[in-house]
Design a protein around this motif. Structure first.
Motif, PDB file in Angstrom:
ATOM      1  N   ASP A  53     -26.471  64.745 -62.881  1.00  0.00           N
ATOM      2  CA  ASP A  53     -27.453  63.750 -62.453  1.00  0.00           C
ATOM      3  C   ASP A  53     -27.026  63.173 -61.108  1.00  0.00           C
ATOM      4  OD1 ASP A  53     -25.254  62.317 -63.240  1.00  0.00           O
ATOM      5  OD2 ASP A  53     -26.331  60.892 -64.506  1.00  0.00           O
ATOM      6  N   GLU A  54     -26.279  63.980 -60.349  1.00  0.00           N
ATOM      7  CA  GLU A  54     -25.770  63.535 -59.059  1.00  0.00           C
ATOM      8  C   GLU A  54     -26.786  63.779 -57.944  1.00  0.00           C
ATOM      9  OE1 GLU A  54     -21.003  63.973 -59.143  1.00  0.00           O
ATOM     10  OE2 GLU A  54     -22.091  65.859 -58.917  1.00  0.00           O
ATOM     11  N   ALA A  55     -26.703  62.961 -56.919  1.00  0.00           N
ATOM     12  CA  ALA A  55     -27.559  63.121 -55.748  1.00  0.00           C
ATOM     13  C   ALA A  55     -27.097  64.310 -54.916  1.00  0.00           C
ATOM     14  CB  ALA A  55     -27.512  61.857 -54.896  1.00  0.00           C
ATOM     15  N   LEU A  56     -28.054  65.009 -54.333  1.00  0.00           N
ATOM     16  CA  LEU A  56     -27.737  66.053 -53.359  1.00  0.00           C
ATOM     17  C   LEU A  56     -27.429  65.369 -52.033  1.00  0.00           C
ATOM     18  CD1 LEU A  56     -27.575  69.048 -52.593  1.00  0.00           C
ATOM     19  CD2 LEU A  56     -30.039  68.974 -52.135  1.00  0.00           C
ATOM     20  N   LEU A  57     -26.241  65.631 -51.493  1.00  0.00           N
ATOM     21  CA  LEU A  57     -25.782  64.915 -50.301  1.00  0.00           C
ATOM     22  C   LEU A  57     -25.729  65.777 -49.048  1.00  0.00           C
ATOM     23  CD1 LEU A  57     -22.826  62.927 -51.924  1.00  0.00           C
ATOM     24  CD2 LEU A  57     -25.191  62.172 -51.570  1.00  0.00           C
ATOM     25  N   ALA A  58     -25.630  67.091 -49.215  1.00  0.00           N
ATOM     26  CA  ALA A  58     -25.549  67.967 -48.041  1.00  0.00           C
ATOM     27  C   ALA A  58     -25.917  69.390 -48.428  1.00  0.00           C
ATOM     28  CB  ALA A  58     -24.143  67.937 -47.439  1.00  0.00           C
ATOM     29  N   LEU A  73     -24.601  73.699 -51.803  1.00  0.00           N
ATOM     30  CA  LEU A  73     -25.236  72.405 -52.048  1.00  0.00           C
ATOM     31  C   LEU A  73     -24.151  71.445 -52.519  1.00  0.00           C
ATOM     32  CD1 LEU A  73     -28.513  73.489 -53.917  1.00  0.00           C
ATOM     33  CD2 LEU A  73     -27.967  73.577 -51.482  1.00  0.00           C
ATOM     34  N   GLU A  74     -24.028  70.334 -51.821  1.00  0.00           N
ATOM     35  CA  GLU A  74     -22.911  69.416 -52.060  1.00  0.00           C
ATOM     36  C   GLU A  74     -23.370  68.124 -52.722  1.00  0.00           C
ATOM     37  OE1 GLU A  74     -19.579  68.949 -49.083  1.00  0.00           O
ATOM     38  OE2 GLU A  74     -20.634  67.045 -48.780  1.00  0.00           O
ATOM     39  N   THR A  75     -22.676  67.744 -53.793  1.00  0.00           N
ATOM     40  CA  THR A  75     -22.861  66.436 -54.417  1.00  0.00           C
ATOM     41  C   THR A  75     -21.526  65.696 -54.326  1.00  0.00           C
ATOM     42  OG1 THR A  75     -22.187  67.090 -56.658  1.00  0.00           O
ATOM     43  CG2 THR A  75     -24.487  67.504 -56.030  1.00  0.00           C
ATOM     44  N   ALA A  76     -21.451  64.534 -54.943  1.00  0.00           N
ATOM     45  CA  ALA A  76     -20.221  63.744 -54.850  1.00  0.00           C
ATOM     46  C   ALA A  76     -19.020  64.463 -55.455  1.00  0.00           C
ATOM     47  CB  ALA A  76     -20.421  62.391 -55.527  1.00  0.00           C
ATOM     48  N   SER A  77     -19.242  65.259 -56.493  1.00  0.00           N
ATOM     49  CA  SER A  77     -18.104  65.886 -57.168  1.00  0.00           C
ATOM     50  C   SER A  77     -18.250  67.385 -57.402  1.00  0.00           C
ATOM     51  CB  SER A  77     -17.854  65.195 -58.518  1.00  0.00           C
ATOM     52  OG  SER A  77     -19.001  65.284 -59.347  1.00  0.00           O
ATOM     53  N   HIS A  78     -19.340  67.986 -56.922  1.00  0.00           N
ATOM     54  CA  HIS A  78     -19.542  69.416 -57.139  1.00  0.00           C
ATOM     55  C   HIS A  78     -20.064  70.103 -55.877  1.00  0.00           C
ATOM     56  CE1 HIS A  78     -19.578  68.019 -61.358  1.00  0.00           C
ATOM     57  NE2 HIS A  78     -19.125  69.227 -61.636  1.00  0.00           N
ATOM     58  N   ALA A  89     -35.919  79.533 -53.463  1.00  0.00           N
ATOM     59  CA  ALA A  89     -34.479  79.301 -53.540  1.00  0.00           C
ATOM     60  C   ALA A  89     -34.050  79.319 -54.999  1.00  0.00           C
ATOM     61  CB  ALA A  89     -34.126  77.963 -52.897  1.00  0.00           C
ATOM     62  N   ARG A  90     -32.748  79.596 -55.215  1.00  0.00           N
ATOM     63  CA  ARG A  90     -32.226  79.621 -56.582  1.00  0.00           C
ATOM     64  C   ARG A  90     -30.753  79.240 -56.560  1.00  0.00           C
ATOM     65  NH1 ARG A  90     -30.250  84.115 -59.657  1.00  0.00           N
ATOM     66  NH2 ARG A  90     -30.965  85.510 -58.006  1.00  0.00           N
ATOM     67  N   ILE A  91     -30.354  78.361 -57.466  1.00  0.00           N
ATOM     68  CA  ILE A  91     -28.946  78.005 -57.612  1.00  0.00           C
ATOM     69  C   ILE A  91     -28.263  79.074 -58.456  1.00  0.00           C
ATOM     70  CG2 ILE A  91     -27.331  76.339 -58.610  1.00  0.00           C
ATOM     71  CD1 ILE A  91     -29.308  74.139 -57.901  1.00  0.00           C
ATOM     72  N   LEU A  92     -27.130  79.591 -57.946  1.00  0.00           N
ATOM     73  CA  LEU A  92     -26.420  80.666 -58.633  1.00  0.00           C
ATOM     74  C   LEU A  92     -25.310  80.149 -59.535  1.00  0.00           C
ATOM     75  CD1 LEU A  92     -26.115  83.144 -55.622  1.00  0.00           C
ATOM     76  CD2 LEU A  92     -27.793  83.201 -57.474  1.00  0.00           C
ATOM     77  N   GLY A  93     -24.739  78.996 -59.194  1.00  0.00           N
ATOM     78  CA  GLY A  93     -23.642  78.449 -59.991  1.00  0.00           C
ATOM     79  C   GLY A  93     -22.667  77.694 -59.112  1.00  0.00           C
ATOM     80  N   GLU A  94     -21.479  77.438 -59.633  1.00  0.00           N
ATOM     81  CA  GLU A  94     -20.460  76.694 -58.892  1.00  0.00           C
ATOM     82  C   GLU A  94     -19.933  77.519 -57.721  1.00  0.00           C
ATOM     83  OE1 GLU A  94     -18.909  73.731 -59.052  1.00  0.00           O
ATOM     84  OE2 GLU A  94     -19.563  72.844 -60.944  1.00  0.00           O
ATOM     85  N   TYR A  95     -19.824  76.891 -56.568  1.00  0.00           N
ATOM     86  CA  TYR A  95     -19.281  77.553 -55.381  1.00  0.00           C
ATOM     87  C   TYR A  95     -17.815  77.910 -55.599  1.00  0.00           C
ATOM     88  CZ  TYR A  95     -17.835  78.208 -50.500  1.00  0.00           C
ATOM     89  OH  TYR A  95     -17.331  78.717 -49.327  1.00  0.00           O
ATOM     90  N   GLU A 122     -13.361  76.679 -47.517  1.00  0.00           N
ATOM     91  CA  GLU A 122     -13.514  75.422 -48.239  1.00  0.00           C
ATOM     92  C   GLU A 122     -14.822  74.757 -47.810  1.00  0.00           C
ATOM     93  OE1 GLU A 122     -11.647  74.093 -50.685  1.00  0.00           O
ATOM     94  OE2 GLU A 122     -10.549  75.986 -50.644  1.00  0.00           O
ATOM     95  N   ALA A 123     -15.535  74.190 -48.764  1.00  0.00           N
ATOM     96  CA  ALA A 123     -16.848  73.606 -48.476  1.00  0.00           C
ATOM     97  C   ALA A 123     -16.771  72.529 -47.393  1.00  0.00           C
ATOM     98  CB  ALA A 123     -17.452  73.034 -49.751  1.00  0.00           C
ATOM     99  N   ALA A 124     -15.672  71.800 -47.359  1.00  0.00           N
ATOM    100  CA  ALA A 124     -15.531  70.709 -46.386  1.00  0.00           C
ATOM    101  C   ALA A 124     -15.525  71.215 -44.947  1.00  0.00           C
ATOM    102  CB  ALA A 124     -14.253  69.925 -46.668  1.00  0.00           C
TER     103      ALA A 124
END
Length: 218
Positions: A53-58, A73-78, A89-95, A122-124
């Motif tokens: 239920d996290e916001a999409l941030l980037a 797709l970046e959220t606060a913790s994922h 578009a389609r989400i495939l899973g955890e990066y 790294e995502a960052a």
């Protein structure tokens, strides 16, 4: 299916945790004018990853080829791995966790998932999609302004009719065929090079598809 910013705002109200709603709407407002971002944002909020239920941030471009792109797709913790073209578009899973199907590995030039994951930074360290496109890159295939689009990019303009290369009839007319296989695609690419492909510019807005004699007239 792509949603409007207004529809996504309602999704945010009902799906995002209360303390992140403002961040979610701020990101949506910044991204609403970018079709690629809106497609990916629509996918995220209409098909939220399990228990999220996290916001999409980037949104961060990872790799693009022939009109198909991988994004983080970046959220606060994922961080989620997503795939998108110009229409869906389609989400495939955890990066850096999810494996790519064999056909996607082949499309993006990886021999196996070990090679793919080894190539994932790294995502960052990835650039945000807004920063990426504002520097003068094609929002779909990612080439810089003045460079030739990746073949299959829907933004590329046809040098014969000035329409949208992926939708006009010129490829069939130039080859004299009704269907195009891999071999004929290579032949068409040679014809494109000989004609003179049109590099990407920020002003490009492909016209309605026509024929090699010029755009269809009503």
């Amino acid at each position: 299916m792509i949603k409007t910013a207004e529809e996504l705002s309602l999704f945010i109200d009902h799906t995002v945790r209360a303390n992140e709603t403002a961040q979610a709407k701020e990101f949506l407002a910044r991204s609403a004018s970018d079709r690629q971002a809106l497609l990916l944002t629509s996918e995220y909020y209409t098909n939220l990853p399990e228990v999220s239920d996290e916001a999409l941030l980037a949104i961060k471009p990872l790799r693009k080829r022939r009109g198909l792109g991988l994004f983080v797709l970046e959220t606060a913790s994922h961080h989620y791995l997503a795939i998108s073209d110009s229409d869906e578009a389609r989400i495939l899973g955890e990066y850096q966790v999810e494996d790519l199907p064999a056909e996607l590995l082949a499309h993006f030039g990886f021999k196996d998932n070990a090679a793919f994951k080894a190539d994932c930074p790294e995502a960052a360290t990835l650039s945000d999609l807004r920063a990426f496109t504002s520097r003068g890159h094609c929002p779909v295939c990612g080439v810089a302004e003045g460079e030739i689009h990746l073949l299959g990019c829907p933004v590329e303009i046809c040098p014969w009719c000035d329409g949208q290369l992926t939708r006009c009839n010129c490829r069939f007319e130039q080859l004299g065929v009704e269907e195009i296989d891999e071999e004929r695609l290579e032949m068409f690419e040679d014809l494109l090079e000989a004609k003179g492909r049109i590099p990407y510019s920020r002003e490009q807005s492909p016209a309605y598809p026509g024929t090699s004699a010029g755009l269809d007239q009503g």
